[in-house]
Design a protein around this motif. Structure first.
Motif, PDB file in Angstrom:
ATOM      1  N   VAL A  93      -9.273  -2.869  -0.296  1.00 17.78           N
ATOM      2  CA  VAL A  93      -8.773  -1.820   0.315  1.00 17.78           C
ATOM      3  C   VAL A  93      -8.509  -0.537  -0.822  1.00 17.78           C
ATOM      4  O   VAL A  93      -7.877  -1.071  -1.771  1.00 17.78           O
ATOM      5  N   ALA A  94      -8.808   0.494  -0.506  1.00 23.85           N
ATOM      6  CA  ALA A  94      -8.545   1.664  -1.544  1.00 23.85           C
ATOM      7  C   ALA A  94      -7.098   2.201  -1.183  1.00 23.85           C
ATOM      8  O   ALA A  94      -6.749   2.659  -0.215  1.00 23.85           O
ATOM      9  N   ASP A  95      -6.292   1.850  -2.195  1.00 23.16           N
ATOM     10  CA  ASP A  95      -4.922   1.835  -2.088  1.00 23.16           C
ATOM     11  C   ASP A  95      -4.627   3.409  -2.947  1.00 23.16           C
ATOM     12  O   ASP A  95      -4.238   3.473  -3.891  1.00 23.16           O
ATOM     13  N   LYS A  96      -4.808   4.371  -2.236  1.00 28.43           N
ATOM     14  CA  LYS A  96      -4.930   5.752  -2.642  1.00 28.43           C
ATOM     15  C   LYS A  96      -3.833   6.083  -3.608  1.00 28.43           C
ATOM     16  O   LYS A  96      -4.252   6.600  -4.770  1.00 28.43           O
ATOM     17  N   ASN A  97      -2.501   6.394  -3.157  1.00 30.58           N
ATOM     18  CA  ASN A  97      -1.343   6.864  -3.842  1.00 30.58           C
ATOM     19  C   ASN A  97      -1.119   5.771  -5.065  1.00 30.58           C
ATOM     20  O   ASN A  97      -0.259   6.116  -5.841  1.00 30.58           O
ATOM     21  N   ASN A  98      -1.343   4.616  -4.949  1.00 33.97           N
ATOM     22  CA  ASN A  98      -1.084   3.448  -6.071  1.00 33.97           C
ATOM     23  C   ASN A  98      -2.170   3.520  -6.916  1.00 33.97           C
ATOM     24  O   ASN A  98      -2.240   2.745  -8.019  1.00 33.97           O
ATOM     25  N   ASN A  99      -3.207   4.318  -6.800  1.00 36.12           N
ATOM     26  CA  ASN A  99      -4.150   4.354  -7.958  1.00 36.12           C
ATOM     27  C   ASN A  99      -4.897   3.223  -8.003  1.00 36.12           C
ATOM     28  O   ASN A  99      -5.241   2.657  -9.335  1.00 36.12           O
ATOM     29  N   ARG A 100      -5.267   2.174  -7.074  1.00 36.32           N
ATOM     30  CA  ARG A 100      -6.070   1.181  -7.331  1.00 36.32           C
ATOM     31  C   ARG A 100      -6.910   0.658  -5.949  1.00 36.32           C
ATOM     32  O   ARG A 100      -6.640   0.983  -5.082  1.00 36.32           O
ATOM     33  N   VAL A 101      -7.609  -0.523  -6.148  1.00 30.36           N
ATOM     34  CA  VAL A 101      -8.233  -1.168  -5.165  1.00 30.36           C
ATOM     35  C   VAL A 101      -7.615  -2.563  -5.330  1.00 30.36           C
ATOM     36  O   VAL A 101      -7.246  -3.213  -6.380  1.00 30.36           O
ATOM     37  N   GLN A 102      -7.161  -3.124  -3.864  1.00 28.05           N
ATOM     38  CA  GLN A 102      -7.044  -4.388  -3.581  1.00 28.05           C
ATOM     39  C   GLN A 102      -7.754  -5.318  -3.133  1.00 28.05           C
ATOM     40  O   GLN A 102      -8.322  -4.669  -2.124  1.00 28.05           O
ATOM     41  N   GLU A 104      -4.386 -13.055   2.321  1.00 30.73           N
ATOM     42  CA  GLU A 104      -3.781 -13.376   0.964  1.00 30.73           C
ATOM     43  C   GLU A 104      -4.510 -12.524  -0.166  1.00 30.73           C
ATOM     44  O   GLU A 104      -5.458 -12.557  -0.344  1.00 30.73           O
ATOM     45  N   PHE A 105      -3.399 -11.904  -0.985  1.00 32.65           N
ATOM     46  CA  PHE A 105      -3.574 -11.094  -1.989  1.00 32.65           C
ATOM     47  C   PHE A 105      -4.511 -11.880  -3.252  1.00 32.65           C
ATOM     48  O   PHE A 105      -4.158 -13.076  -3.255  1.00 32.65           O
ATOM     49  N   LEU A 106      -5.651 -11.427  -3.436  1.00 31.51           N
ATOM     50  CA  LEU A 106      -6.314 -11.978  -4.608  1.00 31.51           C
ATOM     51  C   LEU A 106      -6.359 -11.488  -5.910  1.00 31.51           C
ATOM     52  O   LEU A 106      -6.030 -12.093  -7.008  1.00 31.51           O
ATOM     53  N   LEU A 107      -6.363 -10.244  -5.979  1.00 31.16           N
ATOM     54  CA  LEU A 107      -6.395  -9.509  -7.012  1.00 31.16           C
ATOM     55  C   LEU A 107      -6.390  -7.951  -6.660  1.00 31.16           C
ATOM     56  O   LEU A 107      -6.560  -7.427  -5.683  1.00 31.16           O
ATOM     57  N   PHE A 162       0.946  -1.112   0.046  1.00 30.80           N
ATOM     58  CA  PHE A 162       0.043   0.238   0.237  1.00 30.80           C
ATOM     59  C   PHE A 162       0.745   1.130  -0.037  1.00 30.80           C
ATOM     60  O   PHE A 162       1.876   1.238   0.455  1.00 30.80           O
ATOM     61  N   ASN A 163       0.507   2.433  -0.779  1.00 32.48           N
ATOM     62  CA  ASN A 163       0.708   3.735  -0.408  1.00 32.48           C
ATOM     63  C   ASN A 163      -0.333   4.503  -0.124  1.00 32.48           C
ATOM     64  O   ASN A 163      -0.792   5.009  -0.812  1.00 32.48           O
ATOM     65  N   GLN A 164      -0.334   4.327   1.306  1.00 27.79           N
ATOM     66  CA  GLN A 164      -1.508   4.977   1.854  1.00 27.79           C
ATOM     67  C   GLN A 164      -3.004   4.077   1.709  1.00 27.79           C
ATOM     68  O   GLN A 164      -3.717   4.269   0.847  1.00 27.79           O
ATOM     69  N   ALA A 165      -3.079   3.527   2.358  1.00 30.26           N
ATOM     70  CA  ALA A 165      -4.303   2.482   2.737  1.00 30.26           C
ATOM     71  C   ALA A 165      -5.664   3.709   3.184  1.00 30.26           C
ATOM     72  O   ALA A 165      -5.642   3.689   4.485  1.00 30.26           O
ATOM     73  N   TYR A 166      -6.160   3.852   2.270  1.00 32.23           N
ATOM     74  CA  TYR A 166      -7.156   5.054   2.506  1.00 32.23           C
ATOM     75  C   TYR A 166      -8.532   4.755   2.974  1.00 32.23           C
ATOM     76  O   TYR A 166      -9.061   5.398   3.684  1.00 32.23           O
ATOM     77  N   GLU A 191     -14.841  -9.293  -8.659  1.00 27.69           N
ATOM     78  CA  GLU A 191     -13.671  -9.813  -9.137  1.00 27.69           C
ATOM     79  C   GLU A 191     -12.838  -8.720  -9.744  1.00 27.69           C
ATOM     80  O   GLU A 191     -11.766  -8.954 -10.431  1.00 27.69           O
ATOM     81  N   GLY A 192     -13.129  -7.572  -9.805  1.00 20.23           N
ATOM     82  CA  GLY A 192     -12.200  -6.255 -10.319  1.00 20.23           C
ATOM     83  C   GLY A 192     -12.612  -6.125 -11.781  1.00 20.23           C
ATOM     84  O   GLY A 192     -11.883  -5.298 -12.431  1.00 20.23           O
TER      85      GLY A 192
END
Length: 411
Positions: free
Chosen positions: A209-218, A225-228, A193-197, A270-271
């Protein structure tokens, strides 16, 4: 219902949490009915023991039994449905049961209260009577330690998820506070994460999780466990340029406030990109840097960009609820919104110093309040919530007190 960054749609049957502005911002909370005649039931404010409750009120939480918890800088008050103070607990300090700027709280199925004691870098558990039960966490970056725990959520199994702004991670604990796992860490790789917002847990226990400064959702499973991941910097379909908030609908679809692209995007669980709505502009159905997205029980989306607009579940424009004016039905910066059990919307109209009510179609109904410091008046309302009986609570920032109004607007 997920809380947005700058605004909030709350269903009355759900727990309610409102955060104030950062720093020692002063708030007043008032509860109103659906009419515009304010009559006082109870006021809270000024000194409370050795604490300034009216300075830096951090949030309020209404449970499903119509109790209202008010979080100050160092104490928490519990009010019953009649507005009477039935319990207080806390006090400034680092001892058991004391607080330093608690930011959020939640309640488990047994009625126990869990408080994110942010600047003490720990979680504290209390029974339903406010009696300290246990604590977990300490300052640091090790397992079970915290660096500014801001968010707390409990899944259907009673496990506790805590997001940490300082450590760029999420930790999971059992109901006894035993560390189970962690995921995240600073970075741009999968699971980092780069700021889990922002954070949301779905009915299956998956964590978005909204990963704000990575501009993505995880997305992670309940084991961390990381899914996508989905998103990524850009303006194309499915790309994101700063995510400020997200929300899930009842089907598990993810709605993202794609701020710098001035739009809302909808993804499957599923993104997979499904749709988008909104284009840059001030016209109906257009947006300028939306900072909040909230989904109601019918799947309608409320989008905030200095105005309040309503869209159906397919992203079709339904109504413009406000514009940036003082005219009735319009806003000068709608700050928060609450929805009652009948679908009526109550909006905190910040610079107009008032609350406005709209029906389920977005048609203006009434104005509540005016600028001032008298009973039923406001100076910069910054929050609004509705309890299970229809009372309306309003955070009135500059008047530094809490007021409650019954369902008929009686002060």
């Amino acid at each position: 219902m997920k809380r947005g960054l700058m605004t909030l749609v709350l269903l009355v049957a759900a727990p309610i949490l409102m955060h104030c502005l950062s720093g020692n911002t002063c708030l007043r909370v008032q509860a109103w009915s659906e009419t515009d005649v304010p009559v006082h039931l109870q006021t809270i404010g000024g000194y409370y023991g050795d604490d300034y409750l009216h300075i830096g009120i951090r949030g309020i939480y209404a449970d499903n039994e119509d109790n209202l918890f008010v979080m100050g800088n160092s104490i928490i008050l519990k009010l019953n449905s009649s507005g009477s103070t039935v319990m207080s607990f806390g006090g400034y300090g680092t001892g058991d049961g004391q607080f330093s700027s608690p930011q959020s709280m939640t309640k488990d199925s047994a009625g126990n209260l869990y408080v994110a004691d942010t600047y003490n870098h720990r979680i504290q558990k209390f029974n339903s009577n406010g009696v300290f039960q246990m604590k977990f966490g300490s300052t640091g970056s090790g397992d079970g330690q915290f660096n500014l725990p801001f968010g707390i959520a409990i899944d259907s199994n009673g496990d506790i998820y805590v997001s940490e702004y300082g450590n760029h991670r999420v930790q999971k604990f059992d109901s006894a506070g035993n560390f189970l796992l962690k995921f995240g860490g600073s970075g741009a790789g999968d699971g980092k994460f780069n700021q889990a917002y922002d954070l949301e847990v779905d009915t299956a226990g998956n964590v978005f999780v909204a990963d704000k400064n990575n501009n993505r959702v995880q997305k992670f499973n309940s084991s961390g466990e990381f899914l996508l991941k989905f998103g990524g910097m850009g303006s194309g379909d499915g790309q994101i340029y700063q995510i400020y908030s997200l929300d899930l609908d009842d089907e598990g679809n993810v709605f993202v406030a794609d701020q710098m692209n001035s739009r809302i995007q909808k993804f499957s669980s599923e993104g997979i990109f499904i749709s988008k709505f909104g284009t840059v502009g001030k016209g109906v159905g257009q947006m300028q840097y939306p900072t909040g997205i909230d989904i109601d029980s019918a799947g309608n989306a409320y989008v905030y960009d200095g105005r309040l607009q309503k869209f159906d579940s397919g992203g079709n424009y339904l109504s413009l609820i406000s514009t940036n004016t003082a005219q009735e039905g319009n806003f000068r910066y709608p700050y928060k919104v609450a929805v009652d059990s009948s679908g009526n919307m109550f909006v905190a109209d910040y610079y107009n110093h008032r609350i406005q009510k709209f029906n389920t179609s977005g048609v203006f109904q009434i104005v509540i309040g005016s600028k001032g410091s008298g009973d039923g008046q406001f100076m910069y309302p910054v929050g609004v919530a509705v309890d299970n009986t229809g009372n309306l609570y309003v955070t009135d920032m500059s008047n530094k007190r809490i007021q409650k109004f019954d369902n008929n607007g009686v002060f």
